[in-house]
Design a protein around this motif. Structure first.
Motif, PDB file in Angstrom:
ATOM      1  N   GLY A 177      -9.182 -17.167  -5.956  1.00 21.39           N
ATOM      2  CA  GLY A 177     -10.414 -16.119  -6.936  1.00 21.39           C
ATOM      3  C   GLY A 177     -11.032 -14.814  -5.332  1.00 21.39           C
ATOM      4  O   GLY A 177     -10.672 -13.680  -6.210  1.00 21.39           O
ATOM      5  N   PRO A 178     -10.234 -14.963  -4.248  1.00 19.83           N
ATOM      6  CA  PRO A 178     -10.502 -13.511  -3.617  1.00 19.83           C
ATOM      7  C   PRO A 178      -9.666 -12.068  -4.242  1.00 19.83           C
ATOM      8  O   PRO A 178     -10.162 -11.014  -4.193  1.00 19.83           O
ATOM      9  N   ALA A 179      -8.483 -12.418  -5.201  1.00 20.56           N
ATOM     10  CA  ALA A 179      -8.677 -11.564  -5.773  1.00 20.56           C
ATOM     11  C   ALA A 179      -8.772 -10.642  -6.556  1.00 20.56           C
ATOM     12  O   ALA A 179      -8.585  -8.937  -6.208  1.00 20.56           O
ATOM     13  N   CYS A 180     -10.138 -10.749  -7.167  1.00 25.38           N
ATOM     14  CA  CYS A 180     -10.719 -10.218  -7.809  1.00 25.38           C
ATOM     15  C   CYS A 180     -11.248  -8.730  -7.348  1.00 25.38           C
ATOM     16  O   CYS A 180     -12.062  -8.145  -6.855  1.00 25.38           O
ATOM     17  N   ILE A 181     -11.978  -9.562  -5.587  1.00 28.79           N
ATOM     18  CA  ILE A 181     -12.654  -8.614  -4.821  1.00 28.79           C
ATOM     19  C   ILE A 181     -11.852  -7.725  -5.128  1.00 28.79           C
ATOM     20  O   ILE A 181     -12.063  -6.580  -3.869  1.00 28.79           O
ATOM     21  N   VAL A 182     -10.557  -8.114  -4.008  1.00 31.51           N
ATOM     22  CA  VAL A 182      -9.716  -6.614  -3.812  1.00 31.51           C
ATOM     23  C   VAL A 182      -9.535  -6.104  -4.716  1.00 31.51           C
ATOM     24  O   VAL A 182      -9.012  -4.713  -4.886  1.00 31.51           O
ATOM     25  N   VAL A 183      -9.440  -6.401  -5.622  1.00 26.93           N
ATOM     26  CA  VAL A 183      -9.142  -5.238  -7.250  1.00 26.93           C
ATOM     27  C   VAL A 183     -10.227  -4.642  -7.743  1.00 26.93           C
ATOM     28  O   VAL A 183     -10.227  -3.683  -7.793  1.00 26.93           O
ATOM     29  N   LEU A 184     -11.163  -5.369  -7.378  1.00 29.49           N
ATOM     30  CA  LEU A 184     -12.707  -4.380  -7.820  1.00 29.49           C
ATOM     31  C   LEU A 184     -12.918  -3.174  -6.847  1.00 29.49           C
ATOM     32  O   LEU A 184     -13.490  -2.337  -6.230  1.00 29.49           O
ATOM     33  N   ASN A 185     -12.179  -3.823  -5.126  1.00 29.41           N
ATOM     34  CA  ASN A 185     -12.095  -2.854  -4.410  1.00 29.41           C
ATOM     35  C   ASN A 185     -11.300  -1.602  -4.613  1.00 29.41           C
ATOM     36  O   ASN A 185     -11.745  -0.542  -4.039  1.00 29.41           O
ATOM     37  N   ALA A 186     -10.271  -2.106  -5.199  1.00 32.19           N
ATOM     38  CA  ALA A 186      -9.841  -1.160  -5.044  1.00 32.19           C
ATOM     39  C   ALA A 186      -9.931  -0.102  -6.453  1.00 32.19           C
ATOM     40  O   ALA A 186      -9.474   1.258  -6.350  1.00 32.19           O
ATOM     41  N   LYS A 187     -10.557  -0.679  -7.165  1.00 30.35           N
ATOM     42  CA  LYS A 187     -10.451   0.886  -8.085  1.00 30.35           C
ATOM     43  C   LYS A 187     -12.392   1.818  -7.918  1.00 30.35           C
ATOM     44  O   LYS A 187     -12.071   2.221  -8.367  1.00 30.35           O
ATOM     45  N   TYR A 188     -12.733   1.551  -6.167  1.00 30.86           N
ATOM     46  CA  TYR A 188     -13.870   2.006  -5.790  1.00 30.86           C
ATOM     47  C   TYR A 188     -12.856   3.618  -4.663  1.00 30.86           C
ATOM     48  O   TYR A 188     -13.278   4.289  -4.710  1.00 30.86           O
ATOM     49  N   PHE A 189     -12.368   2.557  -3.885  1.00 30.69           N
ATOM     50  CA  PHE A 189     -12.124   2.869  -2.856  1.00 30.69           C
ATOM     51  C   PHE A 189     -10.088   3.342  -2.514  1.00 30.69           C
ATOM     52  O   PHE A 189     -10.239   3.911  -1.637  1.00 30.69           O
ATOM     53  N   LEU A 190      -9.789   2.733  -3.585  1.00 27.52           N
ATOM     54  CA  LEU A 190      -7.882   3.053  -3.154  1.00 27.52           C
ATOM     55  C   LEU A 190      -7.536   4.753  -3.856  1.00 27.52           C
ATOM     56  O   LEU A 190      -7.605   5.328  -4.956  1.00 27.52           O
ATOM     57  N   LYS A 191      -6.984   5.498  -2.979  1.00 28.91           N
ATOM     58  CA  LYS A 191      -7.003   6.619  -3.623  1.00 28.91           C
ATOM     59  C   LYS A 191      -5.307   6.154  -4.813  1.00 28.91           C
ATOM     60  O   LYS A 191      -4.766   5.876  -4.886  1.00 28.91           O
ATOM     61  N   ASN A 192      -5.444   7.340  -5.665  1.00 29.54           N
ATOM     62  CA  ASN A 192      -4.238   7.276  -6.433  1.00 29.54           C
ATOM     63  C   ASN A 192      -2.267   7.548  -5.588  1.00 29.54           C
ATOM     64  O   ASN A 192      -2.730   8.062  -4.565  1.00 29.54           O
ATOM     65  N   GLY A 193      -1.700   6.289  -6.481  1.00 30.45           N
ATOM     66  CA  GLY A 193      -0.684   6.043  -5.055  1.00 30.45           C
ATOM     67  C   GLY A 193      -0.513   5.509  -4.463  1.00 30.45           C
ATOM     68  O   GLY A 193      -0.115   5.406  -3.873  1.00 30.45           O
ATOM     69  N   GLY A 194      -1.667   4.938  -4.226  1.00 24.53           N
ATOM     70  CA  GLY A 194      -2.105   4.139  -2.678  1.00 24.53           C
ATOM     71  C   GLY A 194      -1.569   2.920  -2.749  1.00 24.53           C
ATOM     72  O   GLY A 194      -1.060   2.707  -3.700  1.00 24.53           O
ATOM     73  N   HIS A 195      -1.961   1.768  -1.861  1.00 23.21           N
ATOM     74  CA  HIS A 195      -1.295   0.570  -1.980  1.00 23.21           C
ATOM     75  C   HIS A 195      -1.857  -0.285  -1.226  1.00 23.21           C
ATOM     76  O   HIS A 195      -2.868  -0.132  -0.654  1.00 23.21           O
ATOM     77  N   VAL A 196      -1.680  -1.818  -2.046  1.00 22.24           N
ATOM     78  CA  VAL A 196      -2.360  -3.077  -1.658  1.00 22.24           C
ATOM     79  C   VAL A 196      -1.688  -4.350  -1.211  1.00 22.24           C
ATOM     80  O   VAL A 196      -0.581  -4.344  -1.888  1.00 22.24           O
ATOM     81  N   VAL A 197      -1.773  -4.218  -0.651  1.00 15.83           N
ATOM     82  CA  VAL A 197      -1.460  -5.707   0.421  1.00 15.83           C
ATOM     83  C   VAL A 197      -1.812  -6.781   0.843  1.00 15.83           C
ATOM     84  O   VAL A 197      -2.753  -6.828   0.925  1.00 15.83           O
ATOM     85  N   ILE A 198      -1.022  -8.114   0.159  1.00 14.75           N
ATOM     86  CA  ILE A 198      -2.438  -9.035   0.210  1.00 14.75           C
ATOM     87  C   ILE A 198      -1.115 -10.385   0.820  1.00 14.75           C
ATOM     88  O   ILE A 198      -0.762 -10.439   0.674  1.00 14.75           O
ATOM     89  N   SER A 199      -2.000 -10.292   2.157  1.00 12.32           N
ATOM     90  CA  SER A 199      -1.478 -11.695   2.141  1.00 12.32           C
ATOM     91  C   SER A 199      -2.232 -12.984   1.671  1.00 12.32           C
ATOM     92  O   SER A 199      -3.576 -13.865   1.821  1.00 12.32           O
ATOM     93  N   ILE A 200      -1.788 -13.665   1.230  1.00 14.82           N
ATOM     94  CA  ILE A 200      -1.862 -15.381   0.515  1.00 14.82           C
ATOM     95  C   ILE A 200      -1.523 -16.599   1.289  1.00 14.82           C
ATOM     96  O   ILE A 200      -0.286 -16.465   1.843  1.00 14.82           O
TER      97      ILE A 200
END
Length: 70
Positions: free
Chosen positions: A25-48
């Motif tokens: 479930g926490p991927a939804c939190i990552v997506v939500l935060n990315a919508k608000y804080f990630l710059k255009n062209g930014g990246h998300v790294v997830i360790s699952i």
């Protein structure tokens, strides 16, 4: 559920978001935060990983990847 819109004005945009996901479930939190804080062209790294013992690592990984692809 976190509400980043309530604290967005306190933080700047970032180039990278790193998240350590250890349960379903926490991927939804990552997506939500990315919508608000990630710059255009930014990246998300997830360790699952699965440390809960209730689901296999393969199950946790597959479900989080499925969510992120949607």
């Amino acid at each position: 559920m976190p509400e980043p819109q309530k604290y967005r004005m306190l933080a700047s945009s970032v180039d990278v978001i790193f998240a350590d996901v250890a349960q379903l479930g926490p991927a939804c939190i990552v997506v939500l935060n990315a919508k608000y804080f990630l710059k255009n062209g930014g990246h998300v790294v997830i360790s699952i990983i699965s440390i809960t013992g209730t689901a296999s690592p393969e199950t946790v990984f597959a479900q989080e990847v499925h969510y992120l692809r949607k």
